[in-house]
Motif scaffolding. Structure first.
Motif, PDB file in Angstrom:
ATOM      1  N   PRO A   1       0.805  -1.231   0.000  1.00 27.40           N
ATOM      2  CA  PRO A   1       0.000   0.000   0.000  1.00 27.40           C
ATOM      3  C   PRO A   1       0.838   1.282   0.000  1.00 27.40           C
ATOM      4  O   PRO A   1       0.297   2.357  -0.163  1.00 27.40           O
ATOM      5  N   HIS A   2       2.163   1.153   0.177  1.00 29.97           N
ATOM      6  CA  HIS A   2       2.990   2.362   0.178  1.00 29.97           C
ATOM      7  C   HIS A   2       3.134   2.919  -1.234  1.00 29.97           C
ATOM      8  O   HIS A   2       2.694   4.027  -1.507  1.00 29.97           O
ATOM      9  N   ALA A   3       3.740   2.138  -2.126  1.00 29.09           N
ATOM     10  CA  ALA A   3       3.975   2.642  -3.478  1.00 29.09           C
ATOM     11  C   ALA A   3       3.824   1.578  -4.551  1.00 29.09           C
ATOM     12  O   ALA A   3       4.230   1.787  -5.686  1.00 29.09           O
ATOM     13  N   GLY A   4       3.251   0.441  -4.181  1.00 23.54           N
ATOM     14  CA  GLY A   4       2.879  -0.517  -5.220  1.00 23.54           C
ATOM     15  C   GLY A   4       3.859  -1.623  -5.529  1.00 23.54           C
ATOM     16  O   GLY A   4       3.656  -2.359  -6.493  1.00 23.54           O
ATOM     17  N   CYS A   5       4.929  -1.773  -4.745  1.00 16.61           N
ATOM     18  CA  CYS A   5       5.834  -2.920  -4.970  1.00 16.61           C
ATOM     19  C   CYS A   5       5.141  -4.207  -4.504  1.00 16.61           C
ATOM     20  O   CYS A   5       4.089  -4.156  -3.868  1.00 16.61           O
TER      21      CYS A   5
ATOM     22  N   CYS B   1      11.052  -2.756  -1.346  1.00 14.35           N
ATOM     23  CA  CYS B   1      11.348  -1.412  -1.872  1.00 14.35           C
ATOM     24  C   CYS B   1      11.759  -0.425  -0.776  1.00 14.35           C
ATOM     25  O   CYS B   1      12.802   0.213  -0.871  1.00 14.35           O
ATOM     26  N   HIS B   2      10.947  -0.306   0.278  1.00 14.55           N
ATOM     27  CA  HIS B   2      11.262   0.665   1.341  1.00 14.55           C
ATOM     28  C   HIS B   2      11.118   0.038   2.717  1.00 14.55           C
ATOM     29  O   HIS B   2      10.957   0.736   3.708  1.00 14.55           O
ATOM     30  N   ASN B   3      11.103  -1.286   2.742  1.00 12.00           N
ATOM     31  CA  ASN B   3      11.158  -2.058   3.982  1.00 12.00           C
ATOM     32  C   ASN B   3       9.960  -1.904   4.909  1.00 12.00           C
ATOM     33  O   ASN B   3      10.107  -1.933   6.138  1.00 12.00           O
ATOM     34  N   SER B   4       8.781  -1.757   4.356  1.00 12.69           N
ATOM     35  CA  SER B   4       7.589  -1.870   5.204  1.00 12.69           C
ATOM     36  C   SER B   4       7.479  -3.315   5.674  1.00 12.69           C
ATOM     37  O   SER B   4       7.779  -4.243   4.921  1.00 12.69           O
ATOM     38  N   ARG B   5       7.038  -3.495   6.911  1.00  6.09           N
ATOM     39  CA  ARG B   5       6.902  -4.846   7.467  1.00  6.09           C
ATOM     40  C   ARG B   5       5.492  -5.044   7.993  1.00  6.09           C
ATOM     41  O   ARG B   5       4.926  -4.150   8.633  1.00  6.09           O
TER      42      ARG B   5
HETATM   43  S1  FES Z   1       6.492   0.216  -1.873  1.00 10.21           S
HETATM   44 FE1  FES Z   1       7.494   1.369  -0.339  1.00 10.21          FE
HETATM   45  S2  FES Z   1       7.522   0.047   1.366  1.00 10.21           S
HETATM   46 FE2  FES Z   1       6.505  -1.068  -0.141  1.00 10.21          FE
END
Ligand code: FES
Length: 189
Positions: free
Chosen positions: A118-122, A137-141
């Motif tokens: 949900p951050h940027a679509g990875c 991509c940006h290490n959301s967990r």
């Molecule tokens: S796209 Fe940025 S943390 Fe997943």
């Protein structure tokens, strides 16, 4: 007051072609405006046709994904490609990949999470030890329920849970859809 009018100022009042030109320009403007107005519903209709999951005024179809018996009994998530029929203006393409979900068994039934972050679509991955999800991509967990389990995660919301139905005791059907990234609230797209 100057007597030096331009050529156009001098010729226009007595030019017999001027009314005809004005009528022609007015008609041309009306045709262009009418054409643009008709393109709006055509574009909207085309978008609905091209999106196999958004026909019938925004309703999302349930898609059969797998069987309950294909899911690990211990609750470990398993990733599945979601396929649906895709129709454009000319053809129908059966069983076309439209996305992917993580499915897992819980005490409350089968849970489905869209794999898109949900951050940027990875695409979110299952960690090697299978204890959580993480985004490369940006290490959301996220924990296995899809909830954010690390306050430093940049994702503005949990992973997107999807409605699930188990039919005939074993078939797993999912209401597959995507949501806008980068927003706290889930906004279907
Ligand atoms: S796209 Fe940025 S943390 Fe997943």
């Amino acid at each position: 007051m100057s007597d030096h009018n331009t050529d156009s100022e001098r010729s226009e009042p007595n030019d017999p072609d001027v009314p005809a030109r004005r009528n022609f320009i007015a008609r041309l403007g009306a045709i262009v405006a009418g054409g643009l107005a008709s393109l709006v519903p055509i574009a909207a209709g085309a978008a609905a046709l091209l999106d196999p999951l958004r026909r019938g005024g925004g309703d999302r179809a349930m898609v059969r994904v797998t069987r309950v018996s294909a899911l690990p009994a211990d609750g470990t998530p398993r990733k599945f490609t979601v396929e649906a029929d895709r129709t454009d203006a000319w053809s129908t393409y059966a069983d076309t990949p439209v996305g992917a979900v993580y499915l897992r068994r819980t005490e409350d039934g089968v849970v489905a999470l869209n794999v898109v972050c949900p951050h940027a679509g990875c695409f979110v991955r299952l960690a090697d030890d299978r204890s959580r999800f993480q985004c490369p991509c940006h290490n959301s967990r996220f924990d296995l329920n899809g909830d954010i389990d690390d306050p430093s995660s940049p994702s503005p919301r949990s992973m997107d849970a999807l409605a699930v139905e188990v039919r005939d005791g074993d078939e797993v059907w999912v209401r597959f859809q995507h949501f806008l990234p980068g927003r706290e609230e889930k906004i279907p797209v």
